[in-house]
Design an enzyme around this catalytic site. Structure first.
Site, PDB file in Angstrom:
ATOM      1  N   ASP A 103      45.836  42.009  39.048  1.00 24.14           N
ATOM      2  CA  ASP A 103      45.366  43.391  38.880  1.00 24.14           C
ATOM      3  C   ASP A 103      46.066  44.303  39.880  1.00 24.14           C
ATOM      4  OD1 ASP A 103      43.582  42.423  37.021  1.00 24.14           O
ATOM      5  OD2 ASP A 103      41.942  42.228  38.477  1.00 24.14           O
TER       6      ASP A 103
HETATM    7  N1  URA Z   1      41.239  37.506  38.540  1.00 24.17           N
HETATM    8  C1  URA Z   1      40.988  38.830  38.695  1.00 24.17           C
HETATM    9  O1  URA Z   1      39.876  39.277  38.456  1.00 24.17           O
HETATM   10  N2  URA Z   1      41.981  39.616  39.092  1.00 24.17           N
HETATM   11  C2  URA Z   1      43.235  39.189  39.388  1.00 24.17           C
HETATM   12  O2  URA Z   1      44.093  39.985  39.762  1.00 24.17           O
HETATM   13  C3  URA Z   1      43.482  37.811  39.231  1.00 24.17           C
HETATM   14  C4  URA Z   1      42.467  36.986  38.812  1.00 24.17           C
END
Ligand code: URA
Length: 237
Positions: free
Chosen positions: A104
């Site tokens: 993310d």
């Molecule tokens: N899980 C998440 O919620 N975000 C990420 O960036 C990676 C795994």
């Protein structure tokens, strides 16, 4: 492969630039100056130099990046939002790089960037069951019953129940926990949603490893390096 294509693919310049370089006499193949841009070279055995520098052909590159928060792992980016591949300098930015597993925009840590589509497919395929480890900080203390829920498979919503995952609580104090989460899937916002389903909120998330590949802690946020042959062989196994 044609000489001009090899040089252009290796980032020496555009096809037009490299043709000019070749006709200027800057390029040698096996020690002899070559002025024919269309010369077929053997990328394995021929020695190509440009301005005296060796030019080695590599079809695929594999980089480990420590992705900083505020940078998208892929996509076009919104105005003012960078994409991880934008952080790659001109040593590798002529390759068409994509992440082998997203993070993310607000997440940090290990991101593999490569132009090898089969490799990406293998890394992200749930069938391969490659474990990814995340360090998280949460608002709300994670408990032993959350560890058990992760082990059983968290029911995230009507459409998604996560596979069995490992939650290891490192510290819980003052309404905040720090923990390691290991999952073998890669659904959208998966870790955050699993934690949310347990009634807590992820406030910080950093990916530490993918399979046997650990983030090189010597890499500052935004820095990257090629995977070593050993790291790559381990991931491909
Ligand atoms: N899980 C998440 O919620 N975000 C990420 O960036 C990676 C795994």
């Amino acid at each position: 492969m044609r000489l001009d294509r090899l040089l252009a693919n290796m980032g020496i310049g555009s096809r037009r630039d490299v043709k000019k370089l070749i006709t200027s006499g800057a390029v040698k193949v096996n020690g002899r100056t070559v002025k024919d841009a269309g010369l077929e070279v053997n990328t394995e055995s021929d020695e190509v130099t440009c301005g005296g520098e060796s030019v080695k052909y590599r079809q695929f590159v594999y980089l480990m990046m420590n992705k900083p928060a505020g940078v998208l792992s892929c996509g076009d980016g919104a105005p003012g939002v960078k994409v991880a591949a934008d952080l790659v300098g001109d040593d590798y930015n002529f390759y068409d790089l994509s992440p082998a597993g997203r993070l993310d925009v607000d997440s940090e840590g290990l991101l593999i960037l490569t132009n090898d589509g089969d490799f990406i497919h293998n890394i992200i395929s749930p069938n391969k069951k490659i474990g990814k480890v995340y360090f998280i900080r949460t608002e709300g203390e994670l408990s032993g019953s959350d560890v058990e829920r992760f082990r059983e498979g968290v029911r995230v919503d009507d459409e998604f129940t996560a596979k069995s995952a490992k939650l290891e609580v490192l510290k819980s104090i003052g309404g905040v926990s720090e923990a390691l989460v290991t999952i073998s899937e890669g659904k959208y916002h998966q870790v955050k949603r699993m934690v949310k389903a347990c009634g807590k909120t992820v406030t910080y998330l950093k990916r530490l490893s993918i399979g046997g590949l650990r983030l090189d802690e010597g890499l500052a946020p935004g820095a990257y390096r090629p995977l070593t042959d050993g790291e790559l062989a381990d991931l491909k196994r």
